[in-house]
Design a protein around this motif. Structure first.
Motif, PDB file in Angstrom:
ATOM      1  N   ILE A 110       1.026  -1.021  -0.074  1.00  0.00           N
ATOM      2  CA  ILE A 110       0.095  -0.089  -0.102  1.00  0.00           C
ATOM      3  C   ILE A 110       1.045   1.283   0.237  1.00  0.00           C
ATOM      4  N   LEU A 111       0.502   2.025  -1.157  1.00  0.00           N
ATOM      5  CA  LEU A 111       1.661   3.735  -1.456  1.00  0.00           C
ATOM      6  C   LEU A 111       0.608   4.680  -0.856  1.00  0.00           C
ATOM      7  N   LEU A 112       0.453   4.844   0.190  1.00  0.00           N
ATOM      8  CA  LEU A 112       0.293   5.902   0.634  1.00  0.00           C
ATOM      9  C   LEU A 112       0.406   7.442   0.336  1.00  0.00           C
ATOM     10  N   LEU A 113       0.040   8.525  -0.371  1.00  0.00           N
ATOM     11  CA  LEU A 113       0.606   9.642  -0.767  1.00  0.00           C
ATOM     12  C   LEU A 113      -0.150  10.770   0.411  1.00  0.00           C
ATOM     13  N   LYS A 114       0.308  11.091   1.556  1.00  0.00           N
ATOM     14  CA  LYS A 114       0.184  11.769   1.944  1.00  0.00           C
ATOM     15  C   LYS A 114      -0.846  13.369   2.081  1.00  0.00           C
ATOM     16  N   ASN A 115      -1.380  13.742   1.983  1.00  0.00           N
ATOM     17  CA  ASN A 115      -1.790  15.692   0.876  1.00  0.00           C
ATOM     18  C   ASN A 115      -2.882  16.302   1.892  1.00  0.00           C
ATOM     19  N   ILE A 116      -4.126  15.099   2.495  1.00  0.00           N
ATOM     20  CA  ILE A 116      -4.786  15.908   3.548  1.00  0.00           C
ATOM     21  C   ILE A 116      -4.024  16.102   5.193  1.00  0.00           C
ATOM     22  N   PRO A 117      -4.047  17.680   5.558  1.00  0.00           N
ATOM     23  CA  PRO A 117      -3.840  18.577   6.688  1.00  0.00           C
ATOM     24  C   PRO A 117      -4.190  16.493   8.049  1.00  0.00           C
ATOM     25  N   VAL A 118      -3.294  16.425   8.465  1.00  0.00           N
ATOM     26  CA  VAL A 118      -3.110  15.696  10.020  1.00  0.00           C
ATOM     27  C   VAL A 118      -3.640  16.298  11.233  1.00  0.00           C
ATOM     28  N   GLY A 119      -4.712  15.664  12.520  1.00  0.00           N
ATOM     29  CA  GLY A 119      -4.887  16.289  12.781  1.00  0.00           C
ATOM     30  C   GLY A 119      -6.253  17.777  12.594  1.00  0.00           C
ATOM     31  N   ALA A 120      -6.438  17.800  11.599  1.00  0.00           N
ATOM     32  CA  ALA A 120      -7.621  18.751  11.348  1.00  0.00           C
ATOM     33  C   ALA A 120      -8.611  19.325  10.979  1.00  0.00           C
ATOM     34  N   GLY A 121      -9.668  17.313  12.017  1.00  0.00           N
ATOM     35  CA  GLY A 121     -10.447  17.886  11.536  1.00  0.00           C
ATOM     36  C   GLY A 121     -11.463  16.969   9.782  1.00  0.00           C
ATOM     37  N   LEU A 122     -10.581  16.944   9.317  1.00  0.00           N
ATOM     38  CA  LEU A 122     -11.130  16.372   7.896  1.00  0.00           C
ATOM     39  C   LEU A 122     -10.761  14.948   7.643  1.00  0.00           C
TER      40      LEU A 122
END
Length: 267
Positions: free
Chosen positions: A83-95
């Motif tokens: 599994i390759l995961l590219l994180k763009n969604i901010p973490v700890g942001a309520g999103l």
């Protein structure tokens, strides 16, 4: 195969009751937005998860995507995958980024291996991973209640407006947000309130996390105030924070907020 997992915002959030299982009953409206993580599944000799992009707290071996894959692997005897995961969604942001990743991975697995899992079944799998995870299976605006995994259709459509999201450089953990929150039964349901004209939302559609989170992180409250000063029709912290979104009638630029925060336009 790959997929693009989008974030969500909460159009209001009422915490109505503490449950015996440790969760809270709530009312909210989940609304998908256009900020994306990228997830890819690759045939491999052993199953693993590699995370790139934004730093995610904890080890990749504890990532929710790996939990989602192993859950389905146990039921469907899936071959090993990377599994390759590219994180763009901010973490700890309520999103809801982690929940989105898990839900979209479930859908990706279903498609790649032609498992024929129904939408309802995929939602049930997602519910095992997180309270808001099931929302991302259908990924349409919904009124959510219970612990956030029971849904009713809503007709809310903000596509004619301009949405902005501001993420300050602070991380609000869900546990921290819940620790100091007040729980109360609302006078009117959020489903009814969000059905009112946007011009009436400012004073009646609330996020019950805001008072305690703003007290701990005043800069988040200041961002909300600045969005209103910039002409927002409505602004609110999303989820348990720390991001704040705003609804404008037309395109805006917010250079002052860009100096110390991540700002996403036209989400």
């Amino acid at each position: 195969m790959l997929t693009f997992a989008n974030a969500k915002i909460n159009l209001g959030l009422f915490l109505t009751e503490k449950r015996a299982d440790g969760y809270h009953n709530l009312q909210t409206v989940f609304y998908p937005i256009k900020i994306y993580d990228v997830i890819e599944l690759i045939d491999a000799d052993e199953t693993s998860c590699i995370v790139k992009g934004i730093d995610v707290p904890g080890a990749a071996t504890d990532n929710i995507c790996l939990s989602a894959f192993k859950m389905l692997q146990a039921d469907f005897n899936l071959p090993q995958q990377q599994i390759l995961l590219l994180k763009n969604i901010p973490v700890g942001a309520g999103l809801g980024g982690g929940s989105a990743d898990a839900a979209f991975l479930i859908k990706l697995i279903n498609d790649k291996f032609n498992l024929g899992i129904s939408i309802a079944e995929m939602e049930n799998y997602a519910r095992k991973l997180g309270a808001d995870c099931a929302f991302f299976i259908q990924n349409k605006p919904v009124y959510a209640f219970g612990k956030g995994d029971e849904f009713e259709k809503t007709e809310i459509d903000l596509s004619s407006h301009f949405l902005v999201l501001v993420k300050p450089p602070v991380h609000v953990s869900t546990a921290q947000a819940y620790a100091n929150v007040s729980v109360k039964e609302p006078l009117q349901s959020l489903k009814k309130l969000t059905g009112l004209p946007l011009s009436e939302w400012k004073d009646i559609i609330l996020n019950d996390f805001e008072p305690s989170v703003f007290a701990a992180f005043p800069q988040i409250g200041e961002i909300k105030a600045k969005l209103y000063e910039a002409g927002a029709r409505f602004a609110l912290m999303s989820g348990s924070g720390s991001s704040v979104f705003a609804i404008f009638d037309q395109s805006v630029q917010l250079p002052e907020l860009e100096k110390e925060n991540l700002v996403f336009y036209n989400i």
